[in-house]
Design a protein around this motif. Sequence first.
Motif, PDB file in Angstrom:
ATOM      1  N   TYR A  82       0.847  -1.192   0.000  1.00 37.87           N
ATOM      2  CA  TYR A  82       0.000   0.000   0.000  1.00 37.87           C
ATOM      3  C   TYR A  82       0.884   1.244   0.000  1.00 37.87           C
ATOM      4  O   TYR A  82       1.908   1.275   0.670  1.00 37.87           O
ATOM      5  N   TRP A  83       0.468   2.283  -0.704  1.00 41.14           N
ATOM      6  CA  TRP A  83       1.227   3.531  -0.833  1.00 41.14           C
ATOM      7  C   TRP A  83       0.346   4.713  -0.448  1.00 41.14           C
ATOM      8  O   TRP A  83      -0.858   4.725  -0.744  1.00 41.14           O
ATOM      9  N   ALA A  84       0.936   5.694   0.195  1.00 40.45           N
ATOM     10  CA  ALA A  84       0.265   6.965   0.475  1.00 40.45           C
ATOM     11  C   ALA A  84       1.264   8.090   0.261  1.00 40.45           C
ATOM     12  O   ALA A  84       2.460   7.921   0.480  1.00 40.45           O
ATOM     13  N   SER A  85       0.766   9.226  -0.169  1.00 35.61           N
ATOM     14  CA  SER A  85       1.595  10.400  -0.419  1.00 35.61           C
ATOM     15  C   SER A  85       1.144  11.529   0.485  1.00 35.61           C
ATOM     16  O   SER A  85      -0.053  11.702   0.732  1.00 35.61           O
ATOM     17  N   SER A  86       2.099  12.334   0.941  1.00 44.48           N
ATOM     18  CA  SER A  86       1.738  13.496   1.763  1.00 44.48           C
ATOM     19  C   SER A  86       0.970  14.531   0.934  1.00 44.48           C
ATOM     20  O   SER A  86       0.284  15.375   1.496  1.00 44.48           O
ATOM     21  N   VAL A  87       1.043  14.428  -0.387  1.00 47.13           N
ATOM     22  CA  VAL A  87       0.312  15.353  -1.254  1.00 47.13           C
ATOM     23  C   VAL A  87      -1.188  15.117  -1.145  1.00 47.13           C
ATOM     24  O   VAL A  87      -1.978  16.053  -1.026  1.00 47.13           O
ATOM     25  N   THR A  88      -1.596  13.842  -1.162  1.00 44.38           N
ATOM     26  CA  THR A  88      -3.026  13.521  -1.137  1.00 44.38           C
ATOM     27  C   THR A  88      -3.542  13.187   0.258  1.00 44.38           C
ATOM     28  O   THR A  88      -4.719  13.389   0.534  1.00 44.38           O
ATOM     29  N   GLY A  89      -2.666  12.614   1.100  1.00 47.56           N
ATOM     30  CA  GLY A  89      -3.112  12.204   2.429  1.00 47.56           C
ATOM     31  C   GLY A  89      -4.076  11.047   2.401  1.00 47.56           C
ATOM     32  O   GLY A  89      -4.838  10.833   3.346  1.00 47.56           O
ATOM     33  N   VAL A  90      -4.043  10.242   1.333  1.00 48.37           N
ATOM     34  CA  VAL A  90      -4.980   9.136   1.153  1.00 48.37           C
ATOM     35  C   VAL A  90      -4.192   7.856   0.899  1.00 48.37           C
ATOM     36  O   VAL A  90      -3.220   7.861   0.137  1.00 48.37           O
ATOM     37  N   LEU A  91      -4.610   6.761   1.532  1.00 44.48           N
ATOM     38  CA  LEU A  91      -3.999   5.461   1.281  1.00 44.48           C
ATOM     39  C   LEU A  91      -4.439   4.975  -0.089  1.00 44.48           C
ATOM     40  O   LEU A  91      -5.637   4.848  -0.364  1.00 44.48           O
ATOM     41  N   GLY A  92      -3.470   4.747  -0.975  1.00 43.54           N
ATOM     42  CA  GLY A  92      -3.786   4.322  -2.331  1.00 43.54           C
ATOM     43  C   GLY A  92      -4.310   2.903  -2.384  1.00 43.54           C
ATOM     44  O   GLY A  92      -3.787   2.007  -1.744  1.00 43.54           O
ATOM     45  N   LEU A  93      -5.360   2.725  -3.151  1.00 39.03           N
ATOM     46  CA  LEU A  93      -5.951   1.413  -3.379  1.00 39.03           C
ATOM     47  C   LEU A  93      -6.128   1.239  -4.878  1.00 39.03           C
ATOM     48  O   LEU A  93      -6.339   2.225  -5.578  1.00 39.03           O
ATOM     49  N   PRO A  94      -6.080   0.058  -5.388  1.00 34.85           N
ATOM     50  CA  PRO A  94      -5.896  -1.213  -4.699  1.00 34.85           C
ATOM     51  C   PRO A  94      -4.429  -1.428  -4.339  1.00 34.85           C
ATOM     52  O   PRO A  94      -3.553  -0.764  -4.903  1.00 34.85           O
ATOM     53  N   PRO A  95      -4.159  -2.376  -3.432  1.00 34.89           N
ATOM     54  CA  PRO A  95      -2.762  -2.701  -3.144  1.00 34.89           C
ATOM     55  C   PRO A  95      -2.145  -3.473  -4.301  1.00 34.89           C
ATOM     56  O   PRO A  95      -2.840  -4.119  -5.082  1.00 34.89           O
ATOM     57  N   MET A  96      -0.832  -3.398  -4.378  1.00 32.57           N
ATOM     58  CA  MET A  96      -0.070  -4.236  -5.297  1.00 32.57           C
ATOM     59  C   MET A  96       0.107  -5.587  -4.602  1.00 32.57           C
ATOM     60  O   MET A  96       0.450  -5.621  -3.414  1.00 32.57           O
ATOM     61  N   VAL A  97      -0.125  -6.680  -5.307  1.00 31.63           N
ATOM     62  CA  VAL A  97      -0.087  -8.002  -4.681  1.00 31.63           C
ATOM     63  C   VAL A  97       0.858  -8.908  -5.475  1.00 31.63           C
ATOM     64  O   VAL A  97       0.826  -8.925  -6.710  1.00 31.63           O
ATOM     65  N   GLY A  98       1.699  -9.633  -4.742  1.00 36.87           N
ATOM     66  CA  GLY A  98       2.601 -10.564  -5.406  1.00 36.87           C
ATOM     67  C   GLY A  98       3.568 -11.206  -4.438  1.00 36.87           C
ATOM     68  O   GLY A  98       3.363 -11.186  -3.221  1.00 36.87           O
ATOM     69  N   ARG A  99       4.659 -11.738  -4.998  1.00 34.85           N
ATOM     70  CA  ARG A  99       5.616 -12.496  -4.176  1.00 34.85           C
ATOM     71  C   ARG A  99       7.005 -12.443  -4.781  1.00 34.85           C
ATOM     72  O   ARG A  99       7.188 -12.025  -5.914  1.00 34.85           O
TER      73      ARG A  99
END
Length: 150
Positions: free
Chosen positions: A75-92
């Motif tokens: 999961y990624w969030a930026s101080s610019v938006t203040g929002v947790l980015g969705l969807p998460p990146m999924v893998g291995r």
Amino acid sequence: MNDFDFLIGTWNVVNRRLVERLAGCDEWDEFPGRSVITRAFDGAANFDEIVFPTKGYSGLTLRIYNPATEEWSIYWASSVTGVLGLPPMVGRFDGDRGEFYADDTDDGKPVRCRFVWTVLGKDACRWEQAFSVDGEQTWETNWIMEFARA
């Protein structure tokens, strides 16, 4: 579940990001970053903050391991938006290379997004982000981070 243990610590990061994505652009913006990564859940999670001093913002990443699927969600969030980015990146990971995917949007356009982590030794690693708009037939790498342990 300890795939990201190589990343724990403080890193100097050289970022190269395409000036314009999905437009045939070959001009890159290069800028520094400094990332601090901590470990949680005995290695099944980690958290980092990266500061981009010349850009005036920072970002954070939360990575969580799911033992049932043996996959990571990023999961990624930026101080610019203040929002947790969705969807998460999924893998291995498979050895020293990890691949992570999600369906997302870029400027309102649907894209398939891919992250690739490559471990280059105990003091170096690389992260790449790429987008596909043709069902993964082709990929445009649009952001590269070269990590060197501080």
